[in-house]
Design a protein around this motif. Sequence first.
Motif, PDB file in Angstrom:
ATOM      1  N   ALA A  32       0.825  -1.208   0.000  1.00 12.59           N
ATOM      2  CA  ALA A  32       0.000   0.000   0.000  1.00 12.59           C
ATOM      3  C   ALA A  32       0.861   1.260   0.000  1.00 12.59           C
ATOM      4  O   ALA A  32       1.808   1.373   0.770  1.00 12.59           O
ATOM      5  N   VAL A  33       0.521   2.183  -0.881  1.00  8.21           N
ATOM      6  CA  VAL A  33       1.190   3.479  -0.950  1.00  8.21           C
ATOM      7  C   VAL A  33       0.358   4.514  -0.200  1.00  8.21           C
ATOM      8  O   VAL A  33       0.871   5.328   0.548  1.00  8.21           O
ATOM      9  N   PHE A  34      -0.966   4.484  -0.423  1.00  6.22           N
ATOM     10  CA  PHE A  34      -1.870   5.340   0.332  1.00  6.22           C
ATOM     11  C   PHE A  34      -3.241   4.695   0.410  1.00  6.22           C
ATOM     12  O   PHE A  34      -3.562   3.802  -0.367  1.00  6.22           O
ATOM     13  N   CYS A  35      -4.015   5.153   1.362  1.00  6.16           N
ATOM     14  CA  CYS A  35      -5.403   4.712   1.524  1.00  6.16           C
ATOM     15  C   CYS A  35      -6.187   5.912   2.042  1.00  6.16           C
ATOM     16  O   CYS A  35      -5.836   6.484   3.071  1.00  6.16           O
ATOM     17  N   TYR A  36      -7.237   6.282   1.325  1.00  2.55           N
ATOM     18  CA  TYR A  36      -8.083   7.399   1.728  1.00  2.55           C
ATOM     19  C   TYR A  36      -9.514   6.921   1.890  1.00  2.55           C
ATOM     20  O   TYR A  36     -10.034   6.205   1.035  1.00  2.55           O
ATOM     21  N   ARG A  37     -10.156   7.329   2.966  1.00  2.00           N
ATOM     22  CA  ARG A  37     -11.588   7.117   3.110  1.00  2.00           C
ATOM     23  C   ARG A  37     -12.239   8.253   2.340  1.00  2.00           C
ATOM     24  O   ARG A  37     -11.877   9.426   2.515  1.00  2.00           O
ATOM     25  N   ILE A  38     -13.180   7.917   1.475  1.00  3.07           N
ATOM     26  CA  ILE A  38     -13.753   8.913   0.567  1.00  3.07           C
ATOM     27  C   ILE A  38     -15.277   8.915   0.630  1.00  3.07           C
ATOM     28  O   ILE A  38     -15.888   7.982   1.146  1.00  3.07           O
ATOM     29  N   ALA A  39     -15.853   9.957   0.081  1.00  2.00           N
ATOM     30  CA  ALA A  39     -17.300  10.029  -0.084  1.00  2.00           C
ATOM     31  C   ALA A  39     -17.609   9.695  -1.536  1.00  2.00           C
ATOM     32  O   ALA A  39     -16.809   9.952  -2.418  1.00  2.00           O
ATOM     33  N   GLY A  40     -18.743   9.118  -1.777  1.00  2.39           N
ATOM     34  CA  GLY A  40     -19.128   8.769  -3.136  1.00  2.39           C
ATOM     35  C   GLY A  40     -19.578   7.326  -3.201  1.00  2.39           C
ATOM     36  O   GLY A  40     -20.041   6.752  -2.220  1.00  2.39           O
ATOM     37  N   LYS A  41     -19.387   6.739  -4.356  1.00  8.49           N
ATOM     38  CA  LYS A  41     -19.833   5.369  -4.587  1.00  8.49           C
ATOM     39  C   LYS A  41     -19.050   4.355  -3.744  1.00  8.49           C
ATOM     40  O   LYS A  41     -19.602   3.371  -3.266  1.00  8.49           O
ATOM     41  N   ALA A  42     -17.752   4.583  -3.572  1.00 11.32           N
ATOM     42  CA  ALA A  42     -16.890   3.678  -2.807  1.00 11.32           C
ATOM     43  C   ALA A  42     -16.627   4.255  -1.419  1.00 11.32           C
ATOM     44  O   ALA A  42     -16.874   5.438  -1.167  1.00 11.32           O
ATOM     45  N   CYS A  43     -16.119   3.421  -0.539  1.00 13.56           N
ATOM     46  CA  CYS A  43     -15.771   3.846   0.825  1.00 13.56           C
ATOM     47  C   CYS A  43     -14.318   4.308   0.921  1.00 13.56           C
ATOM     48  O   CYS A  43     -13.996   5.214   1.680  1.00 13.56           O
ATOM     49  N   TYR A  44     -13.434   3.627   0.176  1.00  8.66           N
ATOM     50  CA  TYR A  44     -12.004   3.908   0.221  1.00  8.66           C
ATOM     51  C   TYR A  44     -11.423   3.865  -1.182  1.00  8.66           C
ATOM     52  O   TYR A  44     -11.961   3.199  -2.065  1.00  8.66           O
ATOM     53  N   ILE A  45     -10.301   4.535  -1.341  1.00  7.71           N
ATOM     54  CA  ILE A  45      -9.486   4.353  -2.542  1.00  7.71           C
ATOM     55  C   ILE A  45      -8.059   4.136  -2.058  1.00  7.71           C
ATOM     56  O   ILE A  45      -7.584   4.847  -1.166  1.00  7.71           O
ATOM     57  N   ILE A  46      -7.426   3.111  -2.614  1.00  2.12           N
ATOM     58  CA  ILE A  46      -6.061   2.797  -2.217  1.00  2.12           C
ATOM     59  C   ILE A  46      -5.186   2.700  -3.457  1.00  2.12           C
ATOM     60  O   ILE A  46      -5.669   2.459  -4.556  1.00  2.12           O
ATOM     61  N   LYS A  47      -3.902   2.915  -3.236  1.00  2.62           N
ATOM     62  CA  LYS A  47      -2.920   2.707  -4.306  1.00  2.62           C
ATOM     63  C   LYS A  47      -1.975   1.618  -3.841  1.00  2.62           C
ATOM     64  O   LYS A  47      -1.464   1.666  -2.718  1.00  2.62           O
ATOM     65  N   LEU A  48      -1.772   0.639  -4.702  1.00  4.96           N
ATOM     66  CA  LEU A  48      -0.833  -0.444  -4.430  1.00  4.96           C
ATOM     67  C   LEU A  48       0.258  -0.443  -5.483  1.00  4.96           C
ATOM     68  O   LEU A  48       0.007  -0.094  -6.646  1.00  4.96           O
ATOM     69  N   THR A  49       1.454  -0.848  -5.079  1.00  2.00           N
ATOM     70  CA  THR A  49       2.523  -1.143  -6.022  1.00  2.00           C
ATOM     71  C   THR A  49       2.952  -2.577  -5.760  1.00  2.00           C
ATOM     72  O   THR A  49       2.885  -3.049  -4.626  1.00  2.00           O
TER      73      THR A  49
END
Length: 152
Positions: free
Chosen positions: A91-108
Amino acid sequence: MKIDHVDIKIIDELSKDARLSMRELSKRVNLSSPSVTERVRRLENEGIIEGYTLKVNREKMGLTIQCLIEITLKHAEYDRFKSAIQNCANAVFCYRIAGKACYIIKLTALSMKEIEEFIDSISAFTHTVTYFIFSEIQIDENFSEALNKNLS
């Protein structure tokens, strides 16, 4: 704390190169070295400058596969997801977001298999949508321009 144009210039210069000496920074902002040192300490003490970081090029380390994953929790299992992502070395980052999804994460990752294994590990309590990254457009972080608009 009130921030002026000199503070913004200091932040801008340090954001470009956090390893600048106070002497070099003072030259760039046209202030004496003691004055710059005092301003930097004040910005640190006020929490405006939170720290100085190291940027690692994951691609050069072999982590050439990158993706963004939208995560939607099935049964509001926030603690379970939080534990899974905090223990994910990819995991590079993980954000809790508003909208259709709960979170967005970036993986490498080194391989697609690593991404697949992560998705499998959370699939019992999440829905995922994965976007693989082909390239990145570099954004020049220019704090001066953005902040000076607010001071005018």
